[in-house]
Scaffold this motif. Structure first.
Motif, PDB file in Angstrom:
ATOM      1  N   THR A  13       0.927  -1.075  -0.117  1.00 17.63           N
ATOM      2  CA  THR A  13      -0.047   0.475   0.178  1.00 17.63           C
ATOM      3  C   THR A  13       0.806   0.920   0.251  1.00 17.63           C
ATOM      4  O   THR A  13       1.785   1.139   0.670  1.00 17.63           O
ATOM      5  CB  THR A  13      -0.954  -0.168   1.374  1.00 17.63           C
ATOM      6  OG1 THR A  13      -1.453  -1.251   1.333  1.00 17.63           O
ATOM      7  CG2 THR A  13      -2.002   0.957   1.590  1.00 17.63           C
ATOM      8  N   LEU A  14       0.617   2.242  -0.569  1.00 21.71           N
ATOM      9  CA  LEU A  14       1.483   3.189  -1.111  1.00 21.71           C
ATOM     10  C   LEU A  14       0.274   4.664  -1.049  1.00 21.71           C
ATOM     11  O   LEU A  14      -0.814   4.222  -1.078  1.00 21.71           O
ATOM     12  CB  LEU A  14       2.107   3.385  -2.297  1.00 21.71           C
ATOM     13  CG  LEU A  14       3.329   2.550  -2.773  1.00 21.71           C
ATOM     14  CD1 LEU A  14       3.553   2.665  -4.176  1.00 21.71           C
ATOM     15  CD2 LEU A  14       4.309   1.795  -1.710  1.00 21.71           C
ATOM     16  N   GLU A  19       2.825   6.804  -4.900  1.00 22.00           N
ATOM     17  CA  GLU A  19       2.396   5.850  -6.442  1.00 22.00           C
ATOM     18  C   GLU A  19       2.613   6.710  -7.664  1.00 22.00           C
ATOM     19  O   GLU A  19       3.400   6.199  -8.084  1.00 22.00           O
ATOM     20  CB  GLU A  19       0.455   5.527  -5.481  1.00 22.00           C
ATOM     21  CG  GLU A  19       0.579   4.463  -7.841  1.00 22.00           C
ATOM     22  CD  GLU A  19      -1.044   5.317  -7.940  1.00 22.00           C
ATOM     23  OE1 GLU A  19      -1.177   4.115  -8.487  1.00 22.00           O
ATOM     24  OE2 GLU A  19      -2.377   6.152  -7.190  1.00 22.00           O
ATOM     25  N   GLU A  20       1.970   8.407  -7.437  1.00 22.65           N
ATOM     26  CA  GLU A  20       2.757   8.952  -8.278  1.00 22.65           C
ATOM     27  C   GLU A  20       3.988   8.986  -8.900  1.00 22.65           C
ATOM     28  O   GLU A  20       4.848   9.614  -9.722  1.00 22.65           O
ATOM     29  CB  GLU A  20       1.999  10.320  -8.558  1.00 22.65           C
ATOM     30  CG  GLU A  20       0.337  10.610  -8.625  1.00 22.65           C
ATOM     31  CD  GLU A  20      -0.003  10.427  -9.586  1.00 22.65           C
ATOM     32  OE1 GLU A  20       0.421  10.296 -10.567  1.00 22.65           O
ATOM     33  OE2 GLU A  20      -0.937   9.100  -9.277  1.00 22.65           O
ATOM     34  N   LYS A  21       4.633   9.128  -7.498  1.00 22.39           N
ATOM     35  CA  LYS A  21       6.050   9.390  -7.216  1.00 22.39           C
ATOM     36  C   LYS A  21       6.713   8.322  -8.309  1.00 22.39           C
ATOM     37  O   LYS A  21       7.511   7.850  -9.104  1.00 22.39           O
ATOM     38  CB  LYS A  21       6.989   9.082  -6.031  1.00 22.39           C
ATOM     39  CG  LYS A  21       6.832  10.589  -5.944  1.00 22.39           C
ATOM     40  CD  LYS A  21       7.526  11.735  -4.371  1.00 22.39           C
ATOM     41  CE  LYS A  21       6.836  12.561  -4.391  1.00 22.39           C
ATOM     42  NZ  LYS A  21       7.566  12.693  -2.477  1.00 22.39           N
ATOM     43  N   LYS A  23       5.397   6.056 -10.872  1.00 19.80           N
ATOM     44  CA  LYS A  23       4.829   6.187 -11.944  1.00 19.80           C
ATOM     45  C   LYS A  23       6.050   6.954 -12.648  1.00 19.80           C
ATOM     46  O   LYS A  23       6.077   6.630 -14.200  1.00 19.80           O
ATOM     47  CB  LYS A  23       3.697   6.429 -11.720  1.00 19.80           C
ATOM     48  CG  LYS A  23       2.813   5.276 -11.509  1.00 19.80           C
ATOM     49  CD  LYS A  23       0.785   5.781 -11.990  1.00 19.80           C
ATOM     50  CE  LYS A  23      -0.325   5.324 -10.941  1.00 19.80           C
ATOM     51  NZ  LYS A  23      -1.701   5.740 -11.365  1.00 19.80           N
ATOM     52  N   GLU A  24       5.793   8.138 -12.268  1.00 18.74           N
ATOM     53  CA  GLU A  24       6.385   8.979 -13.335  1.00 18.74           C
ATOM     54  C   GLU A  24       8.441   8.596 -13.222  1.00 18.74           C
ATOM     55  O   GLU A  24       9.042   8.245 -14.172  1.00 18.74           O
ATOM     56  CB  GLU A  24       7.216  10.455 -11.770  1.00 18.74           C
ATOM     57  CG  GLU A  24       8.262  11.187 -13.015  1.00 18.74           C
ATOM     58  CD  GLU A  24       7.395  12.113 -14.435  1.00 18.74           C
ATOM     59  OE1 GLU A  24       8.628  12.866 -15.204  1.00 18.74           O
ATOM     60  OE2 GLU A  24       6.298  12.044 -14.235  1.00 18.74           O
ATOM     61  N   LEU A  25       8.783   7.626 -12.275  1.00 17.28           N
ATOM     62  CA  LEU A  25      10.296   7.264 -12.156  1.00 17.28           C
ATOM     63  C   LEU A  25      10.176   6.528 -13.013  1.00 17.28           C
ATOM     64  O   LEU A  25      11.401   5.940 -13.540  1.00 17.28           O
ATOM     65  CB  LEU A  25      10.552   6.560 -10.861  1.00 17.28           C
ATOM     66  CG  LEU A  25      11.002   7.488  -9.739  1.00 17.28           C
ATOM     67  CD1 LEU A  25      11.557   6.543  -8.084  1.00 17.28           C
ATOM     68  CD2 LEU A  25      12.497   8.719 -10.456  1.00 17.28           C
ATOM     69  N   ALA A  26       9.410   5.451 -12.607  1.00 12.02           N
ATOM     70  CA  ALA A  26       9.325   4.132 -14.093  1.00 12.02           C
ATOM     71  C   ALA A  26       9.661   4.567 -15.476  1.00 12.02           C
ATOM     72  O   ALA A  26      10.053   4.114 -16.561  1.00 12.02           O
ATOM     73  CB  ALA A  26       7.902   3.160 -13.774  1.00 12.02           C
ATOM     74  N   ARG A  27       8.730   6.022 -15.868  1.00 13.80           N
ATOM     75  CA  ARG A  27       8.526   6.395 -16.631  1.00 13.80           C
ATOM     76  C   ARG A  27       9.643   7.186 -17.579  1.00 13.80           C
ATOM     77  O   ARG A  27      10.179   6.776 -17.974  1.00 13.80           O
ATOM     78  CB  ARG A  27       7.588   7.425 -16.944  1.00 13.80           C
ATOM     79  CG  ARG A  27       7.033   7.854 -18.122  1.00 13.80           C
ATOM     80  CD  ARG A  27       6.457   9.975 -18.926  1.00 13.80           C
ATOM     81  NE  ARG A  27       7.267  10.077 -17.595  1.00 13.80           N
ATOM     82  CZ  ARG A  27       7.962  11.365 -18.547  1.00 13.80           C
ATOM     83  NH1 ARG A  27       8.284  11.063 -19.138  1.00 13.80           N
ATOM     84  NH2 ARG A  27       8.463  11.843 -17.650  1.00 13.80           N
TER      85      ARG A  27
END
Length: 87
Positions: A13-14, A19-21, A23-27
């Motif tokens: 759980t985040l 979660e947004e960070k 996703k951004e790092l993954a991108r």
């Protein structure tokens, strides 16, 4: 040849912000989120292990005064001979 280890599924759980960070790092890194999490865990773990080793070295250095005058080249057999023991 590097062998990949078996993967296990984890449910975490985040916060929405985290979660947004993630996703951004993954991108940015062009990597799956799970790979980024694994890399971060391994990085922190290595830092902790390094700190443990440094602390152990610090304790050794602090205790070295107790070992002054001891010949580092002496063998167990020589110590036994000096003590008159035949263990």
């Amino acid at each position: 040849m590097k062998v990949k280890s078996r993967k296990v599924r984890k449910n975490i759980t985040l916060s929405k912000e985290t979660e947004e960070k993630l996703k951004e790092l993954a991108r940015i890194e062009n990597k799956p989120q799970s790979e980024l999490i694994e890399e971060l865990i391994n990085k922190v773990y290595k830092e902790i292990e390094k700190e443990k080793k440094l602390e152990a070295l610090k304790r050794i250095k602090e205790r070295r005064k107790y070992f002054t005058g001891i010949d580092p080249n002496i063998t167990i057999q020589k110590i036994k001979e000096q003590m008159g023991s035949e263990l």
